[in-house]
Design a protein around this motif. Structure first.
Motif, PDB file in Angstrom:
ATOM      1  N   VAL A 123      14.989 -26.926  72.849  1.00  0.00           N
ATOM      2  CA  VAL A 123      14.760 -28.352  73.099  1.00  0.00           C
ATOM      3  C   VAL A 123      13.353 -28.570  73.652  1.00  0.00           C
ATOM      4  N   GLN A 124      12.917 -27.695  74.554  1.00  0.00           N
ATOM      5  CA  GLN A 124      11.562 -27.822  75.112  1.00  0.00           C
ATOM      6  C   GLN A 124      10.507 -27.655  74.028  1.00  0.00           C
ATOM      7  N   ARG A 125      10.693 -26.640  73.165  1.00  0.00           N
ATOM      8  CA  ARG A 125       9.717 -26.431  72.076  1.00  0.00           C
ATOM      9  C   ARG A 125       9.700 -27.629  71.136  1.00  0.00           C
ATOM     10  N   LEU A 126      10.885 -28.161  70.815  1.00  0.00           N
ATOM     11  CA  LEU A 126      10.939 -29.316  69.928  1.00  0.00           C
ATOM     12  C   LEU A 126      10.302 -30.544  70.566  1.00  0.00           C
ATOM     13  N   GLN A 127      10.495 -30.730  71.861  1.00  0.00           N
ATOM     14  CA  GLN A 127       9.866 -31.858  72.542  1.00  0.00           C
ATOM     15  C   GLN A 127       8.345 -31.714  72.535  1.00  0.00           C
ATOM     16  N   ASN A 128       7.862 -30.479  72.764  1.00  0.00           N
ATOM     17  CA  ASN A 128       6.423 -30.257  72.733  1.00  0.00           C
ATOM     18  C   ASN A 128       5.853 -30.545  71.348  1.00  0.00           C
ATOM     19  N   LYS A 129       6.539 -30.068  70.323  1.00  0.00           N
ATOM     20  CA  LYS A 129       6.069 -30.318  68.958  1.00  0.00           C
ATOM     21  C   LYS A 129       6.137 -31.805  68.635  1.00  0.00           C
ATOM     22  N   GLY A 167      20.366 -21.240  77.876  1.00  0.00           N
ATOM     23  CA  GLY A 167      18.934 -20.981  78.049  1.00  0.00           C
ATOM     24  C   GLY A 167      18.188 -21.068  76.732  1.00  0.00           C
ATOM     25  N   LYS A 168      18.771 -20.475  75.679  1.00  0.00           N
ATOM     26  CA  LYS A 168      18.149 -20.549  74.353  1.00  0.00           C
ATOM     27  C   LYS A 168      18.065 -21.991  73.874  1.00  0.00           C
ATOM     28  N   ARG A 169      19.145 -22.735  74.082  1.00  0.00           N
ATOM     29  CA  ARG A 169      19.162 -24.141  73.651  1.00  0.00           C
ATOM     30  C   ARG A 169      18.129 -24.950  74.418  1.00  0.00           C
ATOM     31  N   PHE A 170      18.035 -24.707  75.730  1.00  0.00           N
ATOM     32  CA  PHE A 170      17.049 -25.422  76.537  1.00  0.00           C
ATOM     33  C   PHE A 170      15.637 -25.099  76.079  1.00  0.00           C
ATOM     34  N   ALA A 171      15.368 -23.817  75.789  1.00  0.00           N
ATOM     35  CA  ALA A 171      14.043 -23.420  75.307  1.00  0.00           C
ATOM     36  C   ALA A 171      13.737 -24.091  73.967  1.00  0.00           C
TER      37      ALA A 171
END
Length: 180
Positions: A76-82, A70-74
């Protein structure tokens, strides 16, 4: 008369000895069987406790793995948004630079530089005209050649892209290095 009295003495002693041996062997066999049952129950209880412990450990490990995923997915999502944000910044900046180059190429826009106050009195032959519709008070300006202006815009474009890339790298490093 009793049956015991009919047996000769030497056989009586052997019969009593045999009876005592059978009694001792029977009690030993019974004790052995009872001990086997008790140890079997203890081993069964230990095996059950071991299985329960292994089950708890595997459940805890699975829960920890789900948490880490879950932490890794979060992350990855934050990095994709940035990454999307920085990509949009970069494309917007490139679009602005392309429009500016086009305006310079069509002579719709001209770049000028402010001359130092001492340069105006030195007899320089640079034209110091201003664009129509503007009033410039107190400063002398010189217009740049469109080719030089294009090169300057190219340099600033590369600098702007470098700054956007640097901000993206810094944001990535900050995002990855700070625990959440």
């Amino acid at each position: 008369m009793r049956l015991f009295d009919l047996i000769p003495t030497q056989y009586r002693i052997a019969a009593v000895g045999l009876l005592l041996v059978m009694l001792a062997a029977g009690s030993a066999a019974l004790a052995w069987t009872v001990q086997g049952w008790r140890y079997g129950q203890q081993l069964e209880r230990q095996a059950r406790l071991h299985a329960d412990t292994l089950n708890e450990l595997s459940q805890a490990s699975a829960a920890l793995q789900r948490t880490e995923q879950g932490k890794r997915f979060a992350l990855v999502q934050r990095l994709q948004n940035k990454d999307q944000t920085h990509h949009k910044e970069l494309t917007d900046e490139q679009t602005k630079q392309a429009r500016l180059r086009d305006r310079l190429a069509t002579a719709d826009l001209q770049l000028s530089v402010v001359l130092a106050a001492t340069d105006a009195t030195s007899g320089c032959s640079v034209l110091s005209t201003t664009a129509t519709g503007r009033v410039v008070h107190g400063t002398t300006r010189a217009q740049l050649d469109p080719a030089h202006a294009q090169r300057i815009i190219g340099i600033t474009d590369a600098g702007d892209q470098g700054m956007i890339a640097l901000r993206a790298c810094q944001a990535y490093a900050k995002e990855v290095s700070t625990p959440k």
